[in-house]
Design a protein around this motif. Structure first.
Motif, mmCIF file in Angstrom:
data_model
loop_
_atom_site.group_PDB
_atom_site.id
_atom_site.type_symbol
_atom_site.label_atom_id
_atom_site.label_comp_id
_atom_site.label_asym_id
_atom_site.label_seq_id
_atom_site.Cartn_x
_atom_site.Cartn_y
_atom_site.Cartn_z
ATOM 1 N N LYS A 67 10.004 8.462 -6.966
ATOM 2 C CA LYS A 67 9.778 8.301 -8.411
ATOM 3 C C LYS A 67 8.352 8.689 -8.778
ATOM 4 O O LYS A 67 8.121 9.352 -9.793
ATOM 5 C CB LYS A 67 10.042 6.838 -8.791
ATOM 6 N N TYR A 68 7.392 8.312 -7.929
ATOM 7 C CA TYR A 68 5.987 8.623 -8.178
ATOM 8 C C TYR A 68 5.750 10.132 -8.143
ATOM 9 O O TYR A 68 5.057 10.683 -9.005
ATOM 10 C CB TYR A 68 5.127 7.928 -7.121
ATOM 11 N N LYS A 122 4.592 12.564 -11.218
ATOM 12 C CA LYS A 122 3.386 13.381 -11.064
ATOM 13 C C LYS A 122 3.691 14.844 -11.393
ATOM 14 O O LYS A 122 2.906 15.525 -12.068
ATOM 15 C CB LYS A 122 2.864 13.252 -9.634
ATOM 16 N N GLN A 123 4.837 15.323 -10.909
ATOM 17 C CA GLN A 123 5.246 16.704 -11.194
ATOM 18 C C GLN A 123 5.505 16.915 -12.676
ATOM 19 O O GLN A 123 5.160 17.964 -13.237
ATOM 20 C CB GLN A 123 6.501 17.039 -10.377
ATOM 21 N N LEU A 124 6.096 15.884 -13.309
ATOM 22 C CA LEU A 124 6.379 15.973 -14.737
ATOM 23 C C LEU A 124 5.082 16.041 -15.534
ATOM 24 O O LEU A 124 4.956 16.862 -16.465
ATOM 25 C CB LEU A 124 7.211 14.765 -15.177
ATOM 26 N N HIS A 126 0.840 -1.209 0.000
ATOM 27 C CA HIS A 126 0.000 0.000 0.000
ATOM 28 C C HIS A 126 0.875 1.260 0.000
ATOM 29 O O HIS A 126 0.630 2.192 -0.775
ATOM 30 C CB HIS A 126 -0.911 -0.017 1.220
ATOM 31 N N LEU A 127 1.896 1.273 0.859
ATOM 32 C CA LEU A 127 2.772 2.439 0.943
ATOM 33 C C LEU A 127 3.550 2.659 -0.356
ATOM 34 O O LEU A 127 3.852 3.795 -0.725
ATOM 35 C CB LEU A 127 3.759 2.268 2.110
ATOM 36 N N ALA A 128 3.866 1.557 -1.048
ATOM 37 C CA ALA A 128 4.640 1.647 -2.286
ATOM 38 C C ALA A 128 3.760 1.924 -3.500
ATOM 39 O O ALA A 128 4.257 2.001 -4.624
ATOM 40 C CB ALA A 128 5.415 0.353 -2.501
ATOM 41 N N LYS A 129 2.446 2.056 -3.274
ATOM 42 C CA LYS A 129 1.473 2.276 -4.356
ATOM 43 C C LYS A 129 1.537 1.141 -5.380
ATOM 44 O O LYS A 129 1.454 1.356 -6.596
ATOM 45 C CB LYS A 129 1.698 3.636 -5.015
#
Length: 299
Positions: free
Chosen positions: A285-286, A290-292, A91-94
């Motif tokens: 990395k996520y 998301k920012q990109l 869950h924490l690592a999506k």
């Protein structure tokens, strides 16, 4: 001495029951149907957990210069894959949490029958033919059923008929699992403080090698078979994180041997450390991705 007996025979089994019930609170019947719906991902994950993990553990326990008790401790670990901790880290690592939960649930059911057989062979192999450490297979299966299948079923029934109770309780039970595992390691360290340092030196290297090699195994086998990134992450975590609470229960209660419990205890520290690093890397990395996407959308 009375405190030690109380902890081994009463406290640990009750707490494991509650932890496994907590896993049941997160399960519905569809989680088991997912085995049929997504057979490829589940098959790859379970093959890693139930077949390749014990093979790697047995090889390392045989090759590395370990005392017999620490070698059996390795086998206790690899025979108890998954657990609520792996679901939390997925869950924490999506990652694909549904896949993680499904693998944990199915493995928990199947290992009730595999643990007594393989563990008995391991005891004979590492402790010697005439060893006092022998487990009655049927009695061990019944004990494991009481601590896995029964509480999981109770948790699922609560989820089915009192979903709000299950939802509000689930988080607390997961946190309790981590807290109990921490307290159990502290308890072991306190009552066996004279062998803590030798145990770290003896079982530390094999714990690190086992953890890293199994996580790599989980990642690359799922990558080779074309699973998506979320599925690969879940399998990596599931194969690398073991149910060390159940491993320590078997060492302390069924086998009544503190030395055998030290390998799972040391492995716990290793797996939590590496899993935390993995989660941190994946979240970074996520966030960057998301920012990109946000910057591309703005432009």
């Amino acid at each position: 001495m009375q405190l030690i007996t109380l902890v081994n025979t009463q406290v640990i089994p009750i707490c494991i029951f509650l932890i496994m019930m907590g896993m049941g609170l997160s399960l519905v019947v569809n989680d088991f149907k997912r085995v049929i719906k997504y057979p490829k991902a589940v098959a790859i994950g379970l093959t890693n957990q139930l077949l390749l993990l014990p093979i790697i553990g047995f090889a390392l326990a045989s090759i590395m210069p370990l005392e017999p008790e620490y070698a059996v401790g390795v086998m206790l670990l690899v025979l108890c894959p998954g657990g609520t901790t792996s679901n939390m880290f997925s869950h924490l690592a999506k990652a694909d949490v549904a896949l993680s939960v499904t693998m944990t649930a199915v493995a928990s059911l199947l290992t009730v029958f595999t643990i007594p057989v393989v563990l008995n062979y391991s005891l004979i192999h590492f402790m010697g033919e005439g060893s006092e450490f022998q487990l009655p297979i049927m009695a061990t299966m019944i004990s494991l059923m009481k601590l896995t299948i029964v509480p999981i079923a109770v948790g699922m029934l609560i989820r089915r008929y009192a979903p709000k109770v299950a939802e509000s309780t689930q988080v607390h039970v997961s946190r309790f699992g981590i807290l109990f595992l921490t307290l159990l390691i502290i308890f072991l360290t306190y009552i066996q403080q004279d062998i803590v340092i030798p145990a770290l030196i003896a079982a530390g290297p094999v714990s690190i090698i086992l953890n890293i090699s199994t996580m790599l195994l989980g990642y690359y086998t799922s990558k080779w078979f074309g699973l998506n990134f979320a599925q690969r992450t879940s399998i990596t975590i599931e194969v690398g994180l073991q149910n060390s609470t159940l491993s320590m229960f078997m060492a302390l209660t069924l086998l009544a041997n503190y030395k055998m419990s030290f390998t799972p205890a040391i492995y716990t520290l290793t797996m939590l450390f590496t899993a935390s690093i993995l989660v941190g890397m994946l979240n970074t990395k996520y966030i960057k991705a998301k920012q990109l996407r946000a910057s591309i959308a703005e432009s």
